[in-house]
Design a protein around this motif. Sequence first.
Motif, short mmCIF file in Angstrom:
data_model
loop_
_atom_site.label_atom_id
_atom_site.label_comp_id
_atom_site.label_asym_id
_atom_site.label_seq_id
_atom_site.Cartn_x
_atom_site.Cartn_y
_atom_site.Cartn_z
N THR A 118 0.83 -1.21 0.00
CA THR A 118 0.00 0.00 0.00
C THR A 118 0.86 1.26 0.00
O THR A 118 0.52 2.25 -0.65
CB THR A 118 -0.93 0.01 1.22
OG1 THR A 118 -0.17 -0.13 2.43
CG2 THR A 118 -1.94 -1.13 1.15
N ALA A 119 1.98 1.20 0.72
CA ALA A 119 2.87 2.37 0.75
C ALA A 119 3.59 2.53 -0.58
O ALA A 119 3.75 3.66 -1.08
CB ALA A 119 3.88 2.22 1.88
N ALA A 120 4.02 1.43 -1.18
CA ALA A 120 4.74 1.49 -2.46
C ALA A 120 3.86 2.05 -3.56
O ALA A 120 4.33 2.76 -4.45
CB ALA A 120 5.26 0.10 -2.84
N SER A 123 14.74 -6.33 -0.94
CA SER A 123 14.81 -7.67 -1.53
C SER A 123 14.00 -7.80 -2.82
O SER A 123 14.42 -8.50 -3.75
CB SER A 123 14.30 -8.71 -0.52
OG SER A 123 15.07 -8.69 0.66
N LEU A 124 12.86 -7.12 -2.91
CA LEU A 124 11.95 -7.31 -4.04
C LEU A 124 11.86 -6.12 -4.99
O LEU A 124 11.25 -6.25 -6.05
CB LEU A 124 10.54 -7.64 -3.52
CG LEU A 124 10.42 -8.87 -2.61
CD1 LEU A 124 8.98 -9.02 -2.14
CD2 LEU A 124 10.88 -10.13 -3.33
N ILE A 183 4.85 -3.53 -5.69
CA ILE A 183 3.57 -2.99 -6.16
C ILE A 183 2.72 -4.07 -6.82
O ILE A 183 1.49 -4.06 -6.73
CB ILE A 183 3.80 -1.81 -7.12
CG1 ILE A 183 4.41 -0.62 -6.36
CG2 ILE A 183 2.51 -1.40 -7.80
CD1 ILE A 183 4.80 0.54 -7.25
N SER A 184 3.36 -5.02 -7.47
CA SER A 184 2.63 -6.06 -8.23
C SER A 184 2.18 -7.23 -7.36
O SER A 184 1.51 -8.15 -7.86
CB SER A 184 3.51 -6.58 -9.36
OG SER A 184 4.66 -7.24 -8.83
N LEU A 185 2.51 -7.23 -6.06
CA LEU A 185 2.20 -8.36 -5.19
C LEU A 185 1.12 -7.98 -4.16
O LEU A 185 1.16 -6.90 -3.60
CB LEU A 185 3.45 -8.81 -4.44
CG LEU A 185 4.61 -9.32 -5.32
CD1 LEU A 185 5.87 -9.50 -4.48
CD2 LEU A 185 4.23 -10.64 -5.99
#
Length: 365
Positions: free
Chosen positions: A34-36, A242-243, A249-251
């Motif tokens: 949500t923050a990203a 790490s991601l 954002i896509s997860l």
Amino acid sequence: MVKTSAQESITTGQAAVIVANYILGVGILTLPRTAAEKVKTPDIWLSVIIGGVIAILAGIIIVKLSQQFPNKTFYEYSQEIIGKWLGCTLNLIVIVYFILMSSVMLRAMAEVNILFLLEGTPRWAMIMVFMWVGFYLLIGGLSAITRLFQIIFPITVIIFFMTAAMSIKIFDINNLRPVLGLGLGPVLRGVKTTALSFSGFEIMLVLVAFMKNPKTAKKAVLFGIGFPILIYVTTAIMVIGSLTVEGVISLAWPTITLIKSIEFPGIFFERYESLLLAIWVMQIFTTYVITHYAAALGAAQSMKKDIRPFLYIMLPVIYIVAMLPRNINDLFKLSENIGNMALVLFVVLPVLLLGMAKLRGDATK
């Protein structure tokens, strides 16, 4: 009566643990995503810190407000500040908020467990089992709730930092650079989202009345919010590092995805996400229990009745609301709306009520 017995009184440390558990049940899995979506830069951790500071300030205002009315919860003193009818209306809105929060936590628990642990299990079955176990605890009152929270909190701390340490293997500091590369604008855009992830301090509207020493309630807020700030900042740094921002954002559940990607060949135990899910389910349980209790207490005190019948009445209401979202997107949207509701109810409104209480106190002198 607020305190049904001397055993219902809680210490400053216990109040802090309740606040911390409540907050950690809200955003530990979803905060990075949500923050990203709002920030879109690696500076999410700065938004988390600012959001946490705002939550601390709002919590202190709530404490100051509650301290104006010793041994009374918000549901009791609201009518003294703004009158019986307006007070009852406000009480109803707060009760609805706690019901919605409780329902969202239950549905989120069911969605995550079905996706990662118990595939094919009906949502209704999972939610009902969870609710009845929680109800067994609720019957024991606030003292029983507090004792369980004190058991769960250290377990959460140990397992969380253990899983965070494991993720260092795939962590890349370059994913967090450059710091403030696009200035403060993106960071400030994410403050609202991160501040909403600290929902939980509002429980002090109820807890101050139960505290043995209400004068130390500010310390409970500082620790109860301060520790989740540390955990949320750690989560944001490890997940983004790490991601990457684009990956997060896509997860839907980036924190779980991160833990699932950890591998230690040759070790018997492989599903490390189970550790994180275990503590998250415990935190969801604590959030469900305390919000169910707060809603039932509000109804009981507004009607000047015993709390126990309302604990039963809330069961079907919370269950029905938990089953309303059609899918995970509806659940996220409902959660966002509840967060916006919390912003008005527990950040803006307490400031106004505190001012009115001060004026009322000066007028009566």
